[in-house]
Design an enzyme around this catalytic site. Structure first.
Site, short mmCIF file in Angstrom:
data_model
loop_
_atom_site.label_atom_id
_atom_site.label_comp_id
_atom_site.label_asym_id
_atom_site.label_seq_id
_atom_site.Cartn_x
_atom_site.Cartn_y
_atom_site.Cartn_z
N LYS A 108 69.62 70.07 56.57
CA LYS A 108 68.24 69.72 56.27
C LYS A 108 68.06 68.25 56.64
O LYS A 108 68.95 67.43 56.43
CB LYS A 108 67.96 69.92 54.77
CG LYS A 108 67.96 71.39 54.38
CD LYS A 108 67.80 71.55 52.89
CE LYS A 108 66.51 70.95 52.35
NZ LYS A 108 65.28 71.60 52.91
N SER A 109 66.88 67.93 57.16
CA SER A 109 66.68 66.56 57.64
C SER A 109 66.83 65.54 56.52
O SER A 109 67.28 64.42 56.74
CB SER A 109 65.32 66.45 58.33
OG SER A 109 64.29 66.80 57.42
N SER A 110 66.47 65.96 55.29
CA SER A 110 66.55 65.02 54.16
C SER A 110 67.98 64.57 53.90
O SER A 110 68.24 63.45 53.44
CB SER A 110 65.97 65.68 52.90
OG SER A 110 66.62 66.91 52.65
N ILE A 111 68.92 65.44 54.19
CA ILE A 111 70.34 65.12 54.00
C ILE A 111 70.91 64.51 55.29
O ILE A 111 71.67 63.54 55.25
CB ILE A 111 71.14 66.41 53.64
CG1 ILE A 111 70.55 67.08 52.40
CG2 ILE A 111 72.62 66.11 53.46
CD1 ILE A 111 70.69 66.31 51.12
N ALA A 112 70.47 65.06 56.43
CA ALA A 112 71.00 64.61 57.71
C ALA A 112 70.68 63.13 57.97
O ALA A 112 71.50 62.39 58.52
CB ALA A 112 70.45 65.47 58.84
N LEU A 135 80.48 75.30 53.24
CA LEU A 135 79.89 74.15 53.93
C LEU A 135 80.99 73.16 54.25
O LEU A 135 81.73 72.75 53.35
CB LEU A 135 78.82 73.49 53.04
CG LEU A 135 77.73 74.42 52.52
CD1 LEU A 135 76.89 73.71 51.47
CD2 LEU A 135 76.85 74.90 53.67
N GLU A 136 81.11 72.82 55.52
CA GLU A 136 82.12 71.83 55.91
C GLU A 136 81.38 70.51 56.05
O GLU A 136 80.82 70.21 57.10
CB GLU A 136 82.78 72.24 57.23
CG GLU A 136 83.42 73.63 57.21
CD GLU A 136 82.49 74.70 57.76
OE1 GLU A 136 81.46 74.36 58.34
OE2 GLU A 136 82.80 75.90 57.58
N GLN A 155 69.78 75.06 54.95
CA GLN A 155 68.76 76.09 55.11
C GLN A 155 69.34 77.23 55.91
O GLN A 155 70.22 77.04 56.76
CB GLN A 155 67.52 75.52 55.78
CG GLN A 155 67.77 74.88 57.12
CD GLN A 155 66.50 74.25 57.70
OE1 GLN A 155 65.40 74.75 57.49
NE2 GLN A 155 66.67 73.16 58.44
#
Lengths: 179, 77
Positions: A108-112, A135-136, A155
């Site tokens: 997600k862009s918020s995390i990326a 999730l890696e 997502q």
């Protein structure tokens, strides 16, 4: 073909997709549904001299995990800069093979934008998948990031397959002799 | 279709188990799956085809050595 939010909802209602616990209404975007971080993760211990040779006879992930995995609780967990974390979604996903659906887990862009990636080249959720999604995670950013269980972490994008995979196929060509 | 499996232990993730099945040549194949794929010591697999005494099956997940499909002994399948 990517499913839209409306099609994802229909697929959930008709059990072509199962997500447990079910996503809340605010978890959807136009073409994806958000999943959240579970409260369990693993760090690899850094061991000087340890050489891992996957794919070979004798390679055993369980032994490796037993000795070099460190279980952690993700509640106020600090993902330090330039470190790797194995984490999981809270939600269990079931993509029945006959649904003719596969999916991709994406960030997600918020995390990326903080520098955190949530998968390392393994985003495919194959038709027939059942389970939580691994999730890696890696923090590429310069700063430490605090993670909490329940955070919208990734997502899921659903794609329709153009046919039924061999393992779910029950037509006249099922179980042929392989030459 | 279900294959006998051994070494059933907790997997790394929530609700995951690690199991071992034997392929047609007797090599052990380790796979980590959601616990619902294992019942009564047997792993749910999917028959793809056959050749002589061997059956090609697809595992529920990629094995830890990287393959999804393995040849198994027809007797086991």
């Amino acid at each position: 073909m990517i499913l839209t939010d409306r099609e994802i909802l229909v697929a959930l209602q008709t059990h072509q997709i199962e997500i447990d616990p079910p996503p809340l209404p605010d978890s959807y975007s136009s073409t994806a549904v958000d999943l959240t971080l579970s409260d369990v993760g693993f760090e690899w211990k850094s061991v000087t001299g340890l050489l891992i040779r996957p794919g070979t006879q004798g390679y055993n992930y369980h032994d490796l995990k037993k000795h070099y995995h460190q279980k952690i609780e993700i509640t106020g967990y600090t993902l330090k800069s330039k470190t790797f974390l194995l984490a999981y979604t809270k939600e269990t996903i079931d993509l029945p093979i006959r649904s003719r659906l596969a999916a991709r887990v994406e960030g997600k862009s918020s995390i990326a934008r903080l520098g955190v990636g949530i998968h390392i080249t393994a985003p495919t959720i194959h038709a027939g998948f059942r389970g939580t999604i691994q999730l890696e995670m890696f923090n590429f950013g310069p700063n430490d990031i605090i993670l909490d269980a329940g955070l919208k972490i990734c997502q899921l994008i659903f794609e329709q397959t153009s046919g039924t995979p061999e393992r779910g196929y029950s037509g006249i060509f099922q179980d042929q002799t392989i030459r | 279709m279900r294959l006998p499996c051994s070494d059933i232990v907790d997997g790394p993730g929530p609700s995951e188990v690690s199991v071992t099945v034997s392929n047609a040549t007797g090599e052990k194949v380790e796979v980590i799956v959601h616990e619902s794929f294992v019942k009564d010591g047997k792993l749910e697999v999917y028959r793809i085809g056959s050749q002589g005494d061997s059956v090609l099956v697809e595992l529920p997940r990629e094995s830890t050595r990287g393959n999804w499909r393995i040849w198994v002994n027809n007797v086991l399948a």
